[in-house]
Motif scaffolding. Structure first.
Motif, PDB file in Angstrom:
ATOM      1  N   ILE A   1      45.213  50.109  40.656  1.00 25.29           N
ATOM      2  CA  ILE A   1      45.632  49.050  41.139  1.00 25.29           C
ATOM      3  C   ILE A   1      44.691  47.961  41.221  1.00 25.29           C
ATOM      4  N   ILE A   2      45.107  46.818  40.534  1.00 26.92           N
ATOM      5  CA  ILE A   2      44.232  45.722  40.276  1.00 26.92           C
ATOM      6  C   ILE A   2      44.102  44.899  41.642  1.00 26.92           C
ATOM      7  N   ILE A   3      43.092  44.508  42.039  1.00 30.53           N
ATOM      8  CA  ILE A   3      42.853  43.615  43.339  1.00 30.53           C
ATOM      9  C   ILE A   3      42.128  42.271  42.433  1.00 30.53           C
TER      10      ILE A   3
ATOM     11  N   TYR B   1      25.782  39.615  36.010  1.00 30.75           N
ATOM     12  CA  TYR B   1      27.433  40.076  35.753  1.00 30.75           C
ATOM     13  C   TYR B   1      27.333  41.610  36.368  1.00 30.75           C
ATOM     14  N   ARG B   2      26.301  42.451  35.884  1.00 36.56           N
ATOM     15  CA  ARG B   2      26.430  43.862  36.115  1.00 36.56           C
ATOM     16  C   ARG B   2      26.244  44.058  37.773  1.00 36.56           C
ATOM     17  N   LEU B   3      25.508  43.247  38.150  1.00 33.79           N
ATOM     18  CA  LEU B   3      25.298  43.227  39.812  1.00 33.79           C
ATOM     19  C   LEU B   3      26.552  42.585  40.382  1.00 33.79           C
ATOM     20  N   ILE B   4      26.919  41.659  39.933  1.00 37.66           N
ATOM     21  CA  ILE B   4      28.450  41.106  40.623  1.00 37.66           C
ATOM     22  C   ILE B   4      29.379  42.237  40.609  1.00 37.66           C
ATOM     23  N   ASN B   5      29.750  42.951  39.596  1.00 37.56           N
ATOM     24  CA  ASN B   5      30.654  44.117  39.264  1.00 37.56           C
ATOM     25  C   ASN B   5      30.242  45.329  40.220  1.00 37.56           C
ATOM     26  N   TYR B   6      28.846  45.455  40.252  1.00 37.62           N
ATOM     27  CA  TYR B   6      28.597  46.653  41.311  1.00 37.62           C
ATOM     28  C   TYR B   6      29.077  46.272  42.770  1.00 37.62           C
ATOM     29  N   TYR B   7      28.900  45.243  42.957  1.00 37.06           N
ATOM     30  CA  TYR B   7      29.472  44.675  44.384  1.00 37.06           C
ATOM     31  C   TYR B   7      30.945  44.589  44.519  1.00 37.06           C
ATOM     32  N   ASN B   8      31.418  44.204  43.423  1.00 35.08           N
ATOM     33  CA  ASN B   8      32.989  44.023  43.542  1.00 35.08           C
ATOM     34  C   ASN B   8      33.478  45.362  43.415  1.00 35.08           C
ATOM     35  N   ALA B   9      33.129  46.235  42.609  1.00 34.10           N
ATOM     36  CA  ALA B   9      33.617  47.821  42.862  1.00 34.10           C
ATOM     37  C   ALA B   9      33.395  48.302  44.456  1.00 34.10           C
ATOM     38  N   GLY B  10      32.400  47.853  44.886  1.00 32.39           N
ATOM     39  CA  GLY B  10      32.100  48.437  46.456  1.00 32.39           C
ATOM     40  C   GLY B  10      33.320  47.540  47.428  1.00 32.39           C
TER      41      GLY B  10
ATOM     42  N   THR C   1      36.624  53.461  41.550  1.00 34.45           N
ATOM     43  CA  THR C   1      37.042  52.175  41.381  1.00 34.45           C
ATOM     44  C   THR C   1      35.875  51.619  40.019  1.00 34.45           C
ATOM     45  N   TYR C   2      36.175  50.315  39.653  1.00 32.03           N
ATOM     46  CA  TYR C   2      35.198  49.846  38.990  1.00 32.03           C
ATOM     47  C   TYR C   2      35.350  48.212  39.020  1.00 32.03           C
ATOM     48  N   GLY C   3      34.279  47.430  38.883  1.00 28.43           N
ATOM     49  CA  GLY C   3      34.451  46.165  39.029  1.00 28.43           C
ATOM     50  C   GLY C   3      34.688  45.457  37.497  1.00 28.43           C
ATOM     51  N   ASN C   4      35.563  44.301  37.442  1.00 26.53           N
ATOM     52  CA  ASN C   4      35.658  44.023  36.068  1.00 26.53           C
ATOM     53  C   ASN C   4      35.702  42.260  36.051  1.00 26.53           C
TER      54      ASN C   4
ATOM     55  N   PHE D   1      39.072  40.296  44.291  1.00 22.18           N
ATOM     56  CA  PHE D   1      37.730  40.784  44.307  1.00 22.18           C
ATOM     57  C   PHE D   1      37.311  41.199  43.062  1.00 22.18           C
ATOM     58  N   ASN D   2      37.842  40.926  42.021  1.00 24.11           N
ATOM     59  CA  ASN D   2      37.757  41.154  40.439  1.00 24.11           C
ATOM     60  C   ASN D   2      37.369  42.607  40.415  1.00 24.11           C
TER      61      ASN D   2
END
Length: 123
Positions: free
Chosen positions: A72-74, A41-50, A95-98, A77-78
């Motif tokens: 701004i929530i997208i 999940y941390r890796l997924i959020n890292y790439y989502n923030a990217g 940014t941050y992945g969520n 892309f979570n």
């Protein structure tokens, strides 16, 4: 009579030890699975923030004066574009992945030219 009692005690002791060992192994396996899942999940959020950094850069390419002061929530892309601020000739993108309520923050420094964009990922 004594031989039967010793055999029964040995069987009960051996079964108890095997049961305790099996229980300890199952706890370790569950803990390992949980750690692996959280890392994923941390890796997924890292790439989502990217992905949100890329989206902010795309918005900057369309509008040179693009700035964000409220998040701004997208949802596709979570991720969330937290802020885009101008510091001199650079734009700082936060940014941050969520995904699954695990937040991983990323930051990029962007410089816009007439024909290209220079991106430096800070976090």
């Amino acid at each position: 009579m004594n031989k039967g009692f010793i055999a029964l005690t040995l069987v009960i002791t051996t079964a108890s030890l095997l049961l305790a060992f099996t229980y300890m192994q199952s706890i370790e396996i569950a803990l390992f699975f949980d750690q692996t899942r959280l890392k994923e999940y941390r890796l997924i959020n890292y790439y989502n923030a990217g992905s949100c950094i890329d989206q902010a850069i795309l918005n900057l390419a369309h509008d040179y004066f693009y700035e964000v002061s409220t998040p701004i929530i997208i949802p596709d892309f979570n991720c969330v574009i937290d802020s885009v601020e101008s510091i001199g000739e650079f734009r700082i993108i936060h940014t941050y992945g969520n995904y699954k309520n695990i937040k991983i923050k990323r930051m990029a420094k962007v410089k816009l030219y007439d024909d290209r964009v220079m991106v430096e990922l800070l976090i």
